[in-house]
Scaffold this motif. Sequence first.
Motif, PDB file in Angstrom:
ATOM      1  N   ASN A 178       0.619  -1.365   0.386  1.00  0.00           N
ATOM      2  CA  ASN A 178       0.290   0.338  -0.451  1.00  0.00           C
ATOM      3  C   ASN A 178       0.945   1.565  -0.106  1.00  0.00           C
ATOM      4  OD1 ASN A 178      -2.879   1.518  -0.417  1.00  0.00           O
ATOM      5  ND2 ASN A 178      -2.438   1.542   2.470  1.00  0.00           N
ATOM      6  N   THR A 179       2.086   1.018  -0.364  1.00  0.00           N
ATOM      7  CA  THR A 179       2.988   1.872  -0.577  1.00  0.00           C
ATOM      8  C   THR A 179       3.773   2.033  -1.472  1.00  0.00           C
ATOM      9  OG1 THR A 179       4.533   3.880   0.546  1.00  0.00           O
ATOM     10  CG2 THR A 179       4.415   1.869   1.089  1.00  0.00           C
ATOM     11  N   ALA A 186      -8.330  -0.084   7.030  1.00  0.00           N
ATOM     12  CA  ALA A 186      -9.418   0.336   6.593  1.00  0.00           C
ATOM     13  C   ALA A 186     -10.498  -0.188   7.371  1.00  0.00           C
ATOM     14  CB  ALA A 186      -9.692   0.561   5.060  1.00  0.00           C
ATOM     15  N   GLU A 190       0.730  10.590   2.402  1.00  0.00           N
ATOM     16  CA  GLU A 190      -0.391   9.687   2.465  1.00  0.00           C
ATOM     17  C   GLU A 190      -0.329   9.897   0.594  1.00  0.00           C
ATOM     18  OE1 GLU A 190      -4.480   8.297   4.712  1.00  0.00           O
ATOM     19  OE2 GLU A 190      -3.694  10.258   4.741  1.00  0.00           O
ATOM     20  N   PRO A 208      -2.208   6.313  -0.081  1.00  0.00           N
ATOM     21  CA  PRO A 208      -3.099   5.321  -1.110  1.00  0.00           C
ATOM     22  C   PRO A 208      -2.905   4.792  -2.229  1.00  0.00           C
ATOM     23  CG  PRO A 208      -4.565   7.186  -0.243  1.00  0.00           C
ATOM     24  CD  PRO A 208      -3.041   7.945  -0.489  1.00  0.00           C
ATOM     25  N   PRO A 248      -8.627   5.444  -2.233  1.00  0.00           N
ATOM     26  CA  PRO A 248      -8.412   5.658  -0.486  1.00  0.00           C
ATOM     27  C   PRO A 248      -9.469   5.451   0.127  1.00  0.00           C
ATOM     28  CG  PRO A 248      -8.351   7.720  -2.604  1.00  0.00           C
ATOM     29  CD  PRO A 248      -9.095   7.211  -2.993  1.00  0.00           C
ATOM     30  N   GLN A 249      -9.698   4.891   1.877  1.00  0.00           N
ATOM     31  CA  GLN A 249     -10.507   4.409   2.928  1.00  0.00           C
ATOM     32  C   GLN A 249     -10.392   5.612   3.408  1.00  0.00           C
ATOM     33  OE1 GLN A 249     -11.619   1.454   2.374  1.00  0.00           O
ATOM     34  NE2 GLN A 249     -10.930   0.800   0.495  1.00  0.00           N
ATOM     35  N   ASN A 250      -9.217   6.327   3.666  1.00  0.00           N
ATOM     36  CA  ASN A 250      -9.036   7.834   4.587  1.00  0.00           C
ATOM     37  C   ASN A 250     -10.092   8.599   4.021  1.00  0.00           C
ATOM     38  OD1 ASN A 250      -8.365   4.968   6.373  1.00  0.00           O
ATOM     39  ND2 ASN A 250      -6.220   6.546   5.552  1.00  0.00           N
ATOM     40  N   PRO A 262      -7.343  11.640   2.058  1.00  0.00           N
ATOM     41  CA  PRO A 262      -6.983  11.929   0.725  1.00  0.00           C
ATOM     42  C   PRO A 262      -7.243  11.344  -0.238  1.00  0.00           C
ATOM     43  CG  PRO A 262      -6.782   9.983   1.694  1.00  0.00           C
ATOM     44  CD  PRO A 262      -6.798  10.628   2.806  1.00  0.00           C
ATOM     45  N   TYR A 263      -9.584  11.014   0.010  1.00  0.00           N
ATOM     46  CA  TYR A 263     -10.545  10.776  -0.714  1.00  0.00           C
ATOM     47  C   TYR A 263     -11.166  12.601  -0.789  1.00  0.00           C
ATOM     48  CZ  TYR A 263     -13.721   8.689  -3.131  1.00  0.00           C
ATOM     49  OH  TYR A 263     -14.601   7.562  -4.177  1.00  0.00           O
ATOM     50  N   GLN A 281      -8.270  14.386  -3.438  1.00  0.00           N
ATOM     51  CA  GLN A 281      -8.176  13.559  -4.845  1.00  0.00           C
ATOM     52  C   GLN A 281      -9.428  14.079  -5.740  1.00  0.00           C
ATOM     53  OE1 GLN A 281      -8.061   9.262  -5.246  1.00  0.00           O
ATOM     54  NE2 GLN A 281      -6.105   9.243  -4.199  1.00  0.00           N
ATOM     55  N   GLN A 332      -1.091  17.079  -2.504  1.00  0.00           N
ATOM     56  CA  GLN A 332      -1.588  16.741  -3.116  1.00  0.00           C
ATOM     57  C   GLN A 332      -1.723  17.136  -4.783  1.00  0.00           C
ATOM     58  OE1 GLN A 332      -4.073  13.587  -3.541  1.00  0.00           O
ATOM     59  NE2 GLN A 332      -4.048  14.191  -5.018  1.00  0.00           N
TER      60      GLN A 332
END
Length: 338
Positions: free
Chosen positions: A38-39, A88, A193, A195, A199-201, A204-205, A208, A334
């Motif tokens: 995941n990175t 997540a 961050e 992901p 994204p699950q958090n 970042p959502y 984005q 971002q």
Amino acid sequence: MKGNKILVTGGLGFIGSHTVVELQKEGYEVIIIDDLSNTRIEVLDGITKITNIRPEFVKLDLKEKEAVASFFKEHKIDGVIHFAASKAVGESVENPIKYYENNIATLVYLLKNMADNNVPHLIFSSSCTVYGQADELPITENAPVKRAESPYGNTKQIGEEIIHDLTKVNDITAIALRYFNPIGAHDSVLIGELPLGVPQNLIPYVTQTAAGLREELSVFGDDYLTPDGTAVRDYIHVVDLAKAHICALQRLLEGKNKTKMEYFNVGTGTGSSVLDVINVFQKVNDIALKYKIVDRREGDVTSAYANTKLANEELGWKAEFGLEEALRSAWQWQLKQV
């Protein structure tokens, strides 16, 4: 303590990479394990540019029992900071077995090899999810650990219990840091961050969506018993969180811990709703964010924010950054990715 060699599992992840930077700043020798699930390996370059030190890196999946044993035989380690885990809430509800294997089996292999090779100190990446929906806010370390709302939260509870049981019969000392919600990025904008996939958090959502990579942000529920109906969390800048690990590690290395295993909340002490976050993000970055209200997400609690008095007094640590600074840095990070 300069010269100590510290293993950071998941050290190329979001929190792990920032913690590696702070460790190197304090003169620790760092070796990173990460399976890159995941990175990206490029995070290693970001760390190196910030500190002018390239940490040793070993690509390793902690689920591979024999590979873990071989690693510990080959390296003399003075302490471990354990981040490597799936994280997540929503995904854990949908795929619980993945979470139990990735978060529990790997911890068992890690602890077995620490014990077999006389590695004395562990900092465990835990979570405020162990409290479930707490009866009282802000949450203190004395709050009861409740039945977990999600498999992710359960892996953190089980992880704490396993470590506690081991410290009772072994010389290992441990600190579980119960994080609230880490956000933001390093002020160099060289790490942040990142992901892989959707994204699950939240943050970042948010970033984005603001960047046009996502059509709109889903806000899960507006009927919670909170001031604006959306869920409330304690959002802590990742650099503040990273520094808490340094304080915890120094406490163990200097023998200042009061019991074989200790627990500390790491947050700001301030709760912010999802709509608060959206509004502050729009304000500090001067950008409009497209979002919609959708149904609640299974596994989410209504409200969680920390009482940080114990960490402030015992670790000598306190959060320095606020929500505005964290959201500004998240957006700058971002922008660099677009």
